[in-house]
Write an enzyme that holds these catalytic residues in place. Structure first.
Site, mmCIF file in Angstrom:
data_model
loop_
_atom_site.group_PDB
_atom_site.id
_atom_site.type_symbol
_atom_site.label_atom_id
_atom_site.label_comp_id
_atom_site.label_asym_id
_atom_site.label_seq_id
_atom_site.Cartn_x
_atom_site.Cartn_y
_atom_site.Cartn_z
ATOM 1 N N ILE A 230 0.745 -1.285 -0.217
ATOM 2 C CA ILE A 230 -0.452 -0.207 -0.433
ATOM 3 C C ILE A 230 0.520 1.279 -0.172
ATOM 4 C CG2 ILE A 230 -1.498 -1.444 1.164
ATOM 5 C CD1 ILE A 230 -1.068 0.025 3.790
ATOM 6 N N CYS A 231 0.366 2.224 -0.314
ATOM 7 C CA CYS A 231 1.168 3.364 0.043
ATOM 8 C C CYS A 231 0.646 4.472 0.621
ATOM 9 C CB CYS A 231 0.581 4.089 -1.640
ATOM 10 S SG CYS A 231 1.713 6.187 -2.081
ATOM 11 N N LEU A 232 1.493 4.969 1.681
ATOM 12 C CA LEU A 232 1.455 5.651 2.645
ATOM 13 C C LEU A 232 2.991 6.727 2.382
ATOM 14 C CD1 LEU A 232 -0.306 2.744 4.940
ATOM 15 C CD2 LEU A 232 -1.227 4.692 3.937
ATOM 16 N N HIS B 54 7.208 6.566 -1.250
ATOM 17 C CA HIS B 54 7.240 7.721 -0.389
ATOM 18 C C HIS B 54 8.864 8.281 0.895
ATOM 19 C CE1 HIS B 54 3.750 9.857 -2.204
ATOM 20 N NE2 HIS B 54 3.123 8.586 -1.665
ATOM 21 N N LEU C 221 -2.008 4.164 -4.917
ATOM 22 C CA LEU C 221 -2.031 3.054 -4.613
ATOM 23 C C LEU C 221 -2.553 2.150 -3.616
ATOM 24 C CD1 LEU C 221 -1.053 0.529 -7.069
ATOM 25 C CD2 LEU C 221 1.031 0.859 -5.610
#
Length: 300
Positions: A92-94, A100, A129
């Protein structure tokens, strides 16, 4: 844990072992995370759904992969339990994940990341995402289901850690509210529609009362369509509602209608009055003329 498998002088290994000890000495009711025996760079975790949200009471499992450069590079996260907020078995995008790295701080830890992950759950995914945007009632159903059993994933050694974490989290997690937050407004909306059908004036009264704010008198805007006949004054519902007064009497009260005489009656009265006036005038002239004639006759 077989610490002799790793180089204890390695900064990443040293940092990870410190975090393991800190996690065990200071447990939390909101999450639990443990590394695998065969690989301390692989962690299993479970988080509790945040309170006062559709995730409340849910137990959500996932895995964390720590890079060899940890803590100078961020970990990656993957959910194993369906949440309706994050995809399963997808990184997952965090802002705290490896998507990041510019946001990651070496002072952060696995504990910090799990606390942030819980905070991210009720936020808007915004198309990130690995994010999902299920309805609240669907997420609530998944929260209830998440308590039934731990997800099946990986080797028997990993599964053992997953089951251990699941038992711990169930002992700390509150029961899931059976009523989803979205059901109450739906029932209220249904009742309001029913009341509107039975008594439309109730709905009008509610709208008018909602228009009153503070100590002001709010006038509801009213625009009539073009070429429309204006409604009679006597049947018009008052548009201005004083604050603190009941709206219901205003809905049933009608202004008294003044009965205007018809045009024929008015014409008849005018004709009679004119006739009387002419007769009086003629009578006065006749009397005056009679008196003046007698005067000349006596003086001759």
């Amino acid at each position: 844990m077989a610490e002799d498998k790793y180089n204890l002088k390695n900064p990443a290994v040293k940092r990870i072992l410190q975090e393991v000890k800190e996690m065990q000495s200071n447990p939390s009711d909101d999450f639990m995370s443990l590394p695998l025996e065969e690989n301390i760079f692989e962690w299993q975790f479970a988080i509790r759904g945040p309170s006062d949200t559709e995730f409340e009471g849910g137990v959500y499992h996932g895995r964390i992969q720590l890079p060899a450069e940890y803590p100078f590079k961020p970990p990656s996260f993957m959910l194993l339990t369906p949440t309706g907020r994050f995809e399963t078995q997808t990184k997952i995008c965090l802002s705290i994940s490896n998507h990041h790295p510019e946001h990651w701080q070496p002072s952060w830890s696995v504990r910090t990341a799990l606390v942030a992950l819980i905070a991210f759950m009720p936020t808007n995914p915004n198309g990130a995402l690995g994010s999902l945007d299920y309805k609240k009632e669907e997420r609530r159903a998944l929260a209830i289901k998440s308590r039934e059993a731990a997800p099946k994933f990986g080797t028997p050694e990993r599964q053992k850690v997953i089951d251990e974490i699941h038992e711990y989290m169930l002992s700390k997690a509150p029961p899931v509210p059976q009523l989803s937050p979205s059901q109450a407004p739906e029932e209220q909306s249904t009742n309001k529609e029913y009341e509107t059908q039975v008594n439309p004036q109730n709905a009008v009264g509610e709208e008018l009362s909602n228009a009153a704010v503070g100590d002001r008198i709010v006038e509801e805007p009213h625009e009539a369509p073009l070429n429309a006949n204006p409604e009679p004054e006597g049947l018009r519902v008052p548009r201005r509602v004083p604050v603190g007064h009941s709206v219901e009497p205003l809905l049933h009260r009608q202004e008294p209608m003044v009965q205007k005489p018809s045009d024929d009656r008015m014409f008849t009265l005018a004709a009679v009055g004119l006739t009387i006036a002419i007769a009086v005038l003629l009578l006065k002239k006749f009397m005056k003329a009679s008196g003046h004639g007698a005067f000349f006759m006596d003086g001759s």
